[in-house]
Motif scaffolding. Structure first.
Motif, PDB file in Angstrom:
ATOM      1  N   PRO A 109      14.604 -16.118 -36.232  1.00  0.00           N
ATOM      2  CA  PRO A 109      13.120 -15.417 -36.664  1.00  0.00           C
ATOM      3  C   PRO A 109      12.382 -14.696 -35.204  1.00  0.00           C
ATOM      4  CG  PRO A 109      13.778 -17.616 -36.095  1.00  0.00           C
ATOM      5  CD  PRO A 109      14.614 -17.042 -35.749  1.00  0.00           C
ATOM      6  N   SER A 110      11.192 -14.340 -36.061  1.00  0.00           N
ATOM      7  CA  SER A 110      10.393 -13.015 -35.993  1.00  0.00           C
ATOM      8  C   SER A 110      10.501 -12.971 -33.593  1.00  0.00           C
ATOM      9  CB  SER A 110       9.751 -11.925 -36.358  1.00  0.00           C
ATOM     10  OG  SER A 110       8.723 -13.603 -36.292  1.00  0.00           O
ATOM     11  N   THR A 111      10.231 -14.319 -33.444  1.00  0.00           N
ATOM     12  CA  THR A 111      10.067 -14.346 -32.210  1.00  0.00           C
ATOM     13  C   THR A 111      11.037 -14.956 -31.402  1.00  0.00           C
ATOM     14  OG1 THR A 111       8.440 -16.489 -33.155  1.00  0.00           O
ATOM     15  CG2 THR A 111       7.207 -14.536 -32.638  1.00  0.00           C
ATOM     16  N   GLN A 112      11.264 -14.912 -30.044  1.00  0.00           N
ATOM     17  CA  GLN A 112      12.396 -15.512 -29.206  1.00  0.00           C
ATOM     18  C   GLN A 112      12.037 -16.214 -29.855  1.00  0.00           C
ATOM     19  OE1 GLN A 112      14.646 -13.048 -27.919  1.00  0.00           O
ATOM     20  NE2 GLN A 112      15.226 -14.956 -27.079  1.00  0.00           N
ATOM     21  N   ALA A 113      12.778 -17.882 -29.573  1.00  0.00           N
ATOM     22  CA  ALA A 113      12.852 -19.193 -30.331  1.00  0.00           C
ATOM     23  C   ALA A 113      13.287 -19.408 -28.693  1.00  0.00           C
ATOM     24  CB  ALA A 113      13.022 -19.853 -31.121  1.00  0.00           C
ATOM     25  N   ALA A 114      12.945 -20.864 -28.108  1.00  0.00           N
ATOM     26  CA  ALA A 114      13.647 -20.782 -26.562  1.00  0.00           C
ATOM     27  C   ALA A 114      14.496 -21.694 -27.214  1.00  0.00           C
ATOM     28  CB  ALA A 114      12.815 -22.033 -25.936  1.00  0.00           C
ATOM     29  N   ASN A 115      15.103 -22.769 -28.551  1.00  0.00           N
ATOM     30  CA  ASN A 115      16.087 -23.497 -28.748  1.00  0.00           C
ATOM     31  C   ASN A 115      17.046 -23.103 -29.854  1.00  0.00           C
ATOM     32  OD1 ASN A 115      14.114 -23.281 -30.708  1.00  0.00           O
ATOM     33  ND2 ASN A 115      14.158 -25.290 -31.410  1.00  0.00           N
ATOM     34  N   ILE A 116      17.173 -21.224 -29.555  1.00  0.00           N
ATOM     35  CA  ILE A 116      17.586 -20.997 -30.185  1.00  0.00           C
ATOM     36  C   ILE A 116      18.964 -20.011 -29.427  1.00  0.00           C
ATOM     37  CG2 ILE A 116      18.751 -19.227 -31.802  1.00  0.00           C
ATOM     38  CD1 ILE A 116      16.154 -19.268 -33.366  1.00  0.00           C
ATOM     39  N   LEU A 117      19.742 -20.523 -29.029  1.00  0.00           N
ATOM     40  CA  LEU A 117      20.852 -19.771 -27.912  1.00  0.00           C
ATOM     41  C   LEU A 117      21.964 -19.725 -28.088  1.00  0.00           C
ATOM     42  CD1 LEU A 117      19.021 -22.997 -25.034  1.00  0.00           C
ATOM     43  CD2 LEU A 117      18.398 -20.353 -25.188  1.00  0.00           C
ATOM     44  N   SER A 118      22.241 -18.826 -26.653  1.00  0.00           N
ATOM     45  CA  SER A 118      23.855 -18.904 -26.867  1.00  0.00           C
ATOM     46  C   SER A 118      24.253 -18.834 -24.899  1.00  0.00           C
ATOM     47  CB  SER A 118      24.062 -17.159 -26.895  1.00  0.00           C
ATOM     48  OG  SER A 118      24.125 -17.379 -28.522  1.00  0.00           O
ATOM     49  N   LEU A 119      25.710 -19.250 -25.069  1.00  0.00           N
ATOM     50  CA  LEU A 119      26.403 -19.481 -23.886  1.00  0.00           C
ATOM     51  C   LEU A 119      27.340 -18.776 -23.250  1.00  0.00           C
ATOM     52  CD1 LEU A 119      27.116 -22.969 -22.786  1.00  0.00           C
ATOM     53  CD2 LEU A 119      28.063 -21.416 -21.638  1.00  0.00           C
ATOM     54  N   TYR A 120      26.884 -18.410 -22.011  1.00  0.00           N
ATOM     55  CA  TYR A 120      27.576 -16.904 -21.336  1.00  0.00           C
ATOM     56  C   TYR A 120      27.532 -17.426 -19.907  1.00  0.00           C
ATOM     57  CZ  TYR A 120      30.831 -13.348 -20.293  1.00  0.00           C
ATOM     58  OH  TYR A 120      31.698 -12.504 -19.539  1.00  0.00           O
ATOM     59  N   ARG A 121      26.548 -17.167 -19.265  1.00  0.00           N
ATOM     60  CA  ARG A 121      25.881 -17.459 -18.005  1.00  0.00           C
ATOM     61  C   ARG A 121      25.345 -18.891 -17.291  1.00  0.00           C
ATOM     62  NH1 ARG A 121      23.298 -11.611 -15.953  1.00  0.00           N
ATOM     63  NH2 ARG A 121      25.033 -10.368 -16.865  1.00  0.00           N
ATOM     64  N   MET A 122      25.628 -18.924 -16.763  1.00  0.00           N
ATOM     65  CA  MET A 122      24.636 -20.046 -15.621  1.00  0.00           C
ATOM     66  C   MET A 122      23.261 -20.407 -16.431  1.00  0.00           C
ATOM     67  SD  MET A 122      25.017 -20.408 -11.673  1.00  0.00           S
ATOM     68  CE  MET A 122      24.073 -21.641 -10.449  1.00  0.00           C
ATOM     69  N   GLY A 123      22.256 -19.222 -16.684  1.00  0.00           N
ATOM     70  CA  GLY A 123      21.077 -19.795 -16.527  1.00  0.00           C
ATOM     71  C   GLY A 123      21.315 -20.311 -18.766  1.00  0.00           C
ATOM     72  N   ASP A 124      21.938 -19.745 -18.846  1.00  0.00           N
ATOM     73  CA  ASP A 124      22.301 -20.381 -20.728  1.00  0.00           C
ATOM     74  C   ASP A 124      22.411 -21.501 -20.423  1.00  0.00           C
ATOM     75  OD1 ASP A 124      21.944 -17.008 -21.103  1.00  0.00           O
ATOM     76  OD2 ASP A 124      24.130 -16.775 -21.319  1.00  0.00           O
TER      77      ASP A 124
END
Lengths: 394, 107
Positions: free
Chosen positions: A122-137
């Motif tokens: 999606p063109s805008t950053q979506a809060a429900n499309i995520l990746s996992l690398y860091r604690m915040g993720d």
């Protein structure tokens, strides 16, 4: 060799911390600075896709060393500091929002980042499309899982690698509906024997994961309302999701090194002692790719590699030779299953299963031209440790 | 909070308050106790949090799992009857005052 006067380590993860502590335990007493771009002191990453997602631990339990310990070892930790450039000629680091920092010896332990998908987002950053690398993720994923649970929304995981499978297991344990999409014909195909892959596929299906192999994602599109996206496949399949986790691998963070003119190829190229192509600069951990004796490049992403390279680099900086060349090992926890892998399975042409897979505890030996090269162990730690010894030639 | 007393291999003894539910490994690492590494972050995968628990209180602990027993076979320092992996011991009020001795090497 001139002894270093001022060592700066960029990256406060496993490799960075290990390098710093190894320098101290080898007797280096000069200035030692550890720069981290995250707000936290060094923390354990492996639990992020396991106990952390299950919300079974708090942030303090993730920490690798308390700030007191670092202070006692005179390791100057600066968190929330981003390095924007290396100037090898003047031996300076350019920092975002801070004065440049001088070094006599530099260590890059900049880690890796989740690989970006080539499909459409999606063109805008979506809060429900995520990746996992860091604690915040991981915190965002855990929070979003709670939201999905409250609103009865399904989860889609893209990628059947370690991260994807651990996230799927954590989501199923919470009772979420999970669909996992994998492009290749079997799970973890780069690491596991075909038999082990099939066993894990059955495990996830048994736990209720809807698992699709050989599927190509075409796009993630906005759904009927802001909290719901839909994952669209090339074959036309559409999967709505309150959370999409993309776990399609990681790429080495080598931009700083490349811009500084260091030899890089999908990672900072190092020798077995962690030396880069620049005499003042070393590198360790996930950001590196190792040039082997036969000229080929080996990229390892693991705790063990970060720890070992950290020690090699510390030794090399102090003029000692302690190359990293032990058998690689990895592990993954999914549901109540502990998978441990020893060795590298690339090029295997023959496999043998030991133990009784129906009992849930077994191991698979990988052979290449008659030579044992790797072992997958499922709930079989003893076999794993034995395999490490065999592969070390002990 | 439960008090755990760590005895480093140097002989130095430190009593620290550890949050209930944490592991003995986490209590050590957070408080800067020397001699526990905890490389794998407490996943029972690496055997670098080997410790010796005071023998008279061994029976107060949950017995070790199969995978802990397997890893204990491969610890760097001498394995003794009271050897445990600190990441597998959960701190709880009943363990107040537990003495945990650390070996001189983990790798």
């Amino acid at each position: 060799m001139k002894s270093p006067e001022n060592i700066v380590i960029v990256g406060a993860g496993q490799a960075g911390l290990q390098t710093a502590e190894a320098l101290r335990s080898l007797g280096y007493a000069g200035p030692l600075t550890l720069l981290g771009d995250e707000p936290h002191p060094p923390y354990h990453r492996p639990p992020l896709s396991k106990a952390w997602l299950a919300e079974a631990m708090d942030a303090a339990q993730l920490m690798m060393r308390s700030p007191d310990v670092l202070a006692r070892k005179h390791i100057s930790l600066r968190t929330g500091v981003r390095v924007t450039a290396i100037e090898p000629d003047t031996r300076r680091l350019m920092l975002a929002n801070a004065e440049p920092l001088s070094y006599s010896t530099l260590v890059l332990a900049t880690g890796a980042s989740p690989r970006r998908p080539s499909f459409e987002l999606p063109s805008t950053q979506a809060a429900n499309i995520l990746s996992l690398y860091r604690m915040g993720d991981a915190s965002n994923i855990a929070q979003r899982m709670r939201f999905c649970l409250e609103h009865d929304l399904p989860v889609v995981v893209i990628g059947g690698g370690f991260i994807g499978l651990e996230v799927a297991a954590a989501a199923r344990k919470k009772g979420l509906a999970v669909t996992l999409l994998e492009a290749s014909p079997r799970l973890l195909s780069r690491s596991l024997a075909p038999f082990t892959s099939d066993w894990f596929e059955a495990l996830h299906r048994r736990h209720g994961v809807q698992l699709l192999l050989e599927t190509q994602v075409r796009a993630i599109e906005a759904g009927p309302h802001p909290e719901l996206h839909q994952v669209v496949l090339h074959d036309g399949g559409v999967y709505p999701a309150g959370l999409v986790v993309i776990g399609i691998g990681a790429q080495a963070n080598d931009t700083l090194a490349r811009k500084a003119g260091l030899d890089c190829e999908c990672g900072v190229i190092v020798d077995a002692n962690g030396r880069t192509s620049h005499p003042d600069i070393y590198a360790a951990g996930d950001c590196t790719v190792r040039r082997l004796a036969d000229g080929t490049l080996l990229r390892l992403e693991s705790v063990q590699n970060a720890v070992e390279q950290g020690k090699s680099v510390a030794a090399a900086i102090l003029g000692q030779n302690k190359p990293s060349n032990t058998t690689p090992w990895f592990w993954s926890d999914q549901y109540d299953v502990k998978l441990q892998m020893a060795g590298l399975s690339m090029g295997a042409d023959h496999w043998e299963t030991h133990g009784d897979p129906t009992s849930g505890s077994f191991s698979v030996h990988h052979f290449k031209q008659g030579q044992l090269i790797a072992v997958d162990s499922v709930n079989a730690s003893k076999e794993h440790l034995q395999a490490r010894k065999w592969l070390e030639g002990k | 909070m439960t008090t755990i007393t760590y005895i480093e291999s140097s002989g130095q003894t430190l009593s620290v308050d550890v949050t209930d539910g944490w592991s003995v490994m986490q209590g050590a690492v957070a408080n800067g106790i020397e001699g526990i590494i905890g490389e794998c972050g407490g996943s029972c995968a690496c055997a670098t949090c080997h410790c010796y628990v005071e023998t008279t209180r061994l029976n107060e602990l949950e017995p070790p799992s199969e995978s802990e027993l397997d890893l204990l076979e491969d610890v760097a320092a001498e394995r003794r009857p009271n050897s445990r992996l600190a990441c597998q011991i959960k701190v709880q009020a009943s363990l107040d005052g537990l003495l945990v001795q650390l070996p001189d090497c983990q790798l």
